[in-house]
Design a protein around this motif. Sequence first.
Motif, PDB file in Angstrom:
ATOM      1  N   UNK A 176      49.389 -46.207 -35.069  1.00  0.00           N
ATOM      2  CA  UNK A 176      49.512 -45.502 -33.786  1.00  0.00           C
ATOM      3  C   UNK A 176      50.302 -44.211 -33.923  1.00  0.00           C
ATOM      4  N   UNK A 177      51.228 -44.161 -34.889  1.00  0.00           N
ATOM      5  CA  UNK A 177      52.033 -42.943 -35.034  1.00  0.00           C
ATOM      6  C   UNK A 177      51.926 -42.410 -36.463  1.00  0.00           C
ATOM      7  N   UNK A 178      50.925 -41.552 -36.712  1.00  0.00           N
ATOM      8  CA  UNK A 178      50.731 -41.020 -38.064  1.00  0.00           C
ATOM      9  C   UNK A 178      51.965 -40.256 -38.544  1.00  0.00           C
ATOM     10  N   UNK A 179      52.142 -40.148 -39.874  1.00  0.00           N
ATOM     11  CA  UNK A 179      53.327 -39.428 -40.381  1.00  0.00           C
ATOM     12  C   UNK A 179      53.310 -37.965 -39.969  1.00  0.00           C
ATOM     13  N   UNK A 180      54.488 -37.430 -39.737  1.00  0.00           N
ATOM     14  CA  UNK A 180      54.594 -36.011 -39.352  1.00  0.00           C
ATOM     15  C   UNK A 180      54.974 -35.210 -40.592  1.00  0.00           C
ATOM     16  N   UNK A 181      54.330 -34.079 -40.762  1.00  0.00           N
ATOM     17  CA  UNK A 181      54.668 -33.221 -41.911  1.00  0.00           C
ATOM     18  C   UNK A 181      54.157 -33.820 -43.216  1.00  0.00           C
ATOM     19  N   UNK A 182      54.529 -33.188 -44.306  1.00  0.00           N
ATOM     20  CA  UNK A 182      54.059 -33.658 -45.614  1.00  0.00           C
ATOM     21  C   UNK A 182      54.888 -34.844 -46.073  1.00  0.00           C
ATOM     22  N   UNK A 183      54.221 -35.797 -46.687  1.00  0.00           N
ATOM     23  CA  UNK A 183      54.931 -36.952 -47.239  1.00  0.00           C
ATOM     24  C   UNK A 183      55.048 -36.780 -48.746  1.00  0.00           C
ATOM     25  N   UNK A 184      56.247 -36.910 -49.261  1.00  0.00           N
ATOM     26  CA  UNK A 184      56.440 -36.884 -50.719  1.00  0.00           C
ATOM     27  C   UNK A 184      56.539 -38.338 -51.144  1.00  0.00           C
ATOM     28  N   UNK A 185      55.497 -38.879 -51.799  1.00  0.00           N
ATOM     29  CA  UNK A 185      55.526 -40.302 -52.125  1.00  0.00           C
ATOM     30  C   UNK A 185      56.566 -40.642 -53.184  1.00  0.00           C
ATOM     31  N   UNK A 186      57.080 -41.848 -53.056  1.00  0.00           N
ATOM     32  CA  UNK A 186      58.090 -42.318 -54.001  1.00  0.00           C
ATOM     33  C   UNK A 186      57.423 -42.800 -55.288  1.00  0.00           C
ATOM     34  N   UNK A 187      57.938 -42.343 -56.421  1.00  0.00           N
ATOM     35  CA  UNK A 187      57.466 -42.830 -57.726  1.00  0.00           C
ATOM     36  C   UNK A 187      58.652 -43.488 -58.413  1.00  0.00           C
ATOM     37  N   UNK A 188      58.601 -44.789 -58.628  1.00  0.00           N
ATOM     38  CA  UNK A 188      59.756 -45.452 -59.237  1.00  0.00           C
ATOM     39  C   UNK A 188      60.032 -44.944 -60.647  1.00  0.00           C
ATOM     40  N   UNK A 189      61.305 -44.906 -60.977  1.00  0.00           N
ATOM     41  CA  UNK A 189      61.711 -44.622 -62.349  1.00  0.00           C
ATOM     42  C   UNK A 189      61.310 -43.265 -62.878  1.00  0.00           C
ATOM     43  N   UNK A 190      61.138 -42.309 -61.987  1.00  0.00           N
ATOM     44  CA  UNK A 190      60.787 -40.957 -62.447  1.00  0.00           C
ATOM     45  C   UNK A 190      62.087 -40.274 -62.851  1.00  0.00           C
ATOM     46  N   UNK A 191      62.406 -40.389 -64.106  1.00  0.00           N
ATOM     47  CA  UNK A 191      63.680 -39.822 -64.571  1.00  0.00           C
ATOM     48  C   UNK A 191      63.491 -38.333 -64.842  1.00  0.00           C
ATOM     49  N   UNK A 192      64.579 -37.647 -65.033  1.00  0.00           N
ATOM     50  CA  UNK A 192      64.545 -36.213 -65.290  1.00  0.00           C
ATOM     51  C   UNK A 192      63.718 -35.922 -66.540  1.00  0.00           C
ATOM     52  N   UNK A 193      63.855 -36.789 -67.546  1.00  0.00           N
ATOM     53  CA  UNK A 193      63.104 -36.618 -68.794  1.00  0.00           C
ATOM     54  C   UNK A 193      61.604 -36.578 -68.542  1.00  0.00           C
ATOM     55  N   UNK A 194      61.140 -37.462 -67.657  1.00  0.00           N
ATOM     56  CA  UNK A 194      59.706 -37.520 -67.360  1.00  0.00           C
ATOM     57  C   UNK A 194      59.260 -36.245 -66.672  1.00  0.00           C
ATOM     58  N   UNK A 195      60.090 -35.772 -65.738  1.00  0.00           N
ATOM     59  CA  UNK A 195      59.730 -34.555 -64.991  1.00  0.00           C
ATOM     60  C   UNK A 195      59.635 -33.371 -65.961  1.00  0.00           C
ATOM     61  N   UNK A 196      60.614 -33.255 -66.864  1.00  0.00           N
ATOM     62  CA  UNK A 196      60.615 -32.158 -67.832  1.00  0.00           C
ATOM     63  C   UNK A 196      59.391 -32.242 -68.741  1.00  0.00           C
ATOM     64  N   UNK A 197      59.059 -33.464 -69.118  1.00  0.00           N
ATOM     65  CA  UNK A 197      57.925 -33.669 -70.011  1.00  0.00           C
ATOM     66  C   UNK A 197      56.631 -33.210 -69.345  1.00  0.00           C
ATOM     67  N   UNK A 198      56.442 -33.610 -68.066  1.00  0.00           N
ATOM     68  CA  UNK A 198      55.193 -33.217 -67.393  1.00  0.00           C
ATOM     69  C   UNK A 198      55.181 -31.714 -67.169  1.00  0.00           C
ATOM     70  N   UNK A 199      56.338 -31.114 -66.900  1.00  0.00           N
ATOM     71  CA  UNK A 199      56.381 -29.654 -66.694  1.00  0.00           C
ATOM     72  C   UNK A 199      55.964 -28.945 -67.969  1.00  0.00           C
ATOM     73  N   UNK A 200      56.419 -29.451 -69.110  1.00  0.00           N
ATOM     74  CA  UNK A 200      56.044 -28.839 -70.384  1.00  0.00           C
ATOM     75  C   UNK A 200      54.551 -29.000 -70.654  1.00  0.00           C
ATOM     76  N   UNK A 201      54.015 -30.144 -70.293  1.00  0.00           N
ATOM     77  CA  UNK A 201      52.580 -30.386 -70.525  1.00  0.00           C
ATOM     78  C   UNK A 201      51.759 -29.421 -69.688  1.00  0.00           C
ATOM     79  N   UNK A 202      52.197 -29.191 -68.465  1.00  0.00           N
ATOM     80  CA  UNK A 202      51.463 -28.289 -67.568  1.00  0.00           C
ATOM     81  C   UNK A 202      51.458 -26.877 -68.168  1.00  0.00           C
ATOM     82  N   UNK A 203      52.611 -26.483 -68.686  1.00  0.00           N
ATOM     83  CA  UNK A 203      52.727 -25.122 -69.223  1.00  0.00           C
ATOM     84  C   UNK A 203      51.815 -24.956 -70.450  1.00  0.00           C
ATOM     85  N   UNK A 204      51.775 -26.002 -71.271  1.00  0.00           N
ATOM     86  CA  UNK A 204      50.995 -25.892 -72.491  1.00  0.00           C
ATOM     87  C   UNK A 204      49.541 -26.006 -72.135  1.00  0.00           C
TER      88      UNK A 204
END
Length: 204
Positions: A176-204
């Motif tokens: 009945x009450x859809x979410x307002x605005x953008x939802x940033x979904x939760x990803x368990x265990x997303x450590x800083x290392x993982x974020x850096x790794x994916x950023x590097x993969x995107x760049x390459x």
Amino acid sequence: MASPDGVSGVGGSPEETELSITLTLRMLMHGKEIGSIIGKKGETVKRIREQSSARITISEGSCPERITTITGSTDAVFRAVSMIAFKLEEDLGAGSDGVAAGRGPVTLRLVIPASQCGSLIGKAGAKIREIRESTGAQVQVAGDLLPNSTERAVTVSGVPDTIIQCVRQICAVILESPPKGATIPYHPGLSLGTILLTANQVRG
């Protein structure tokens, strides 16, 4: 004149319209619960998918928490939740020596956009109180957002029957009450290392 997407509200009864809605429910689960739902060689999750007609995906990763996503008609989603609740009761209710420790409460952690939690709590907590009283389940909405997301955990515990009624009511509120605005979904265990790794993969 019906709108282009066919949602005109004319013709079909409210029940029919509700059944044609696609619902997505995200649940946060720990390793032991995930093992219980997947079963040997994935047999349990395969059976739940087939019998409920819902699409069930479990997030990858070696972290202790994972997200189980259930998608389908409201009916299919409720069937899947029901099967999951009974499976958890069956597996986690048994003591380590295999002796059933009686019907202990089963706990499901739903992951819901924070913008919908207000409707779920209601004015001065009236809605959540009504859900607790009418279903007999315990319901807690976390005060804090889950890390790096705009979602909160809603913990539901009780015996499977009360949990299923409770999840139905929660779903009715969030439909009945859809979410307002953008939802940033939760990803368990997303450590800083993982974020850096994916950023590097995107760049390459």
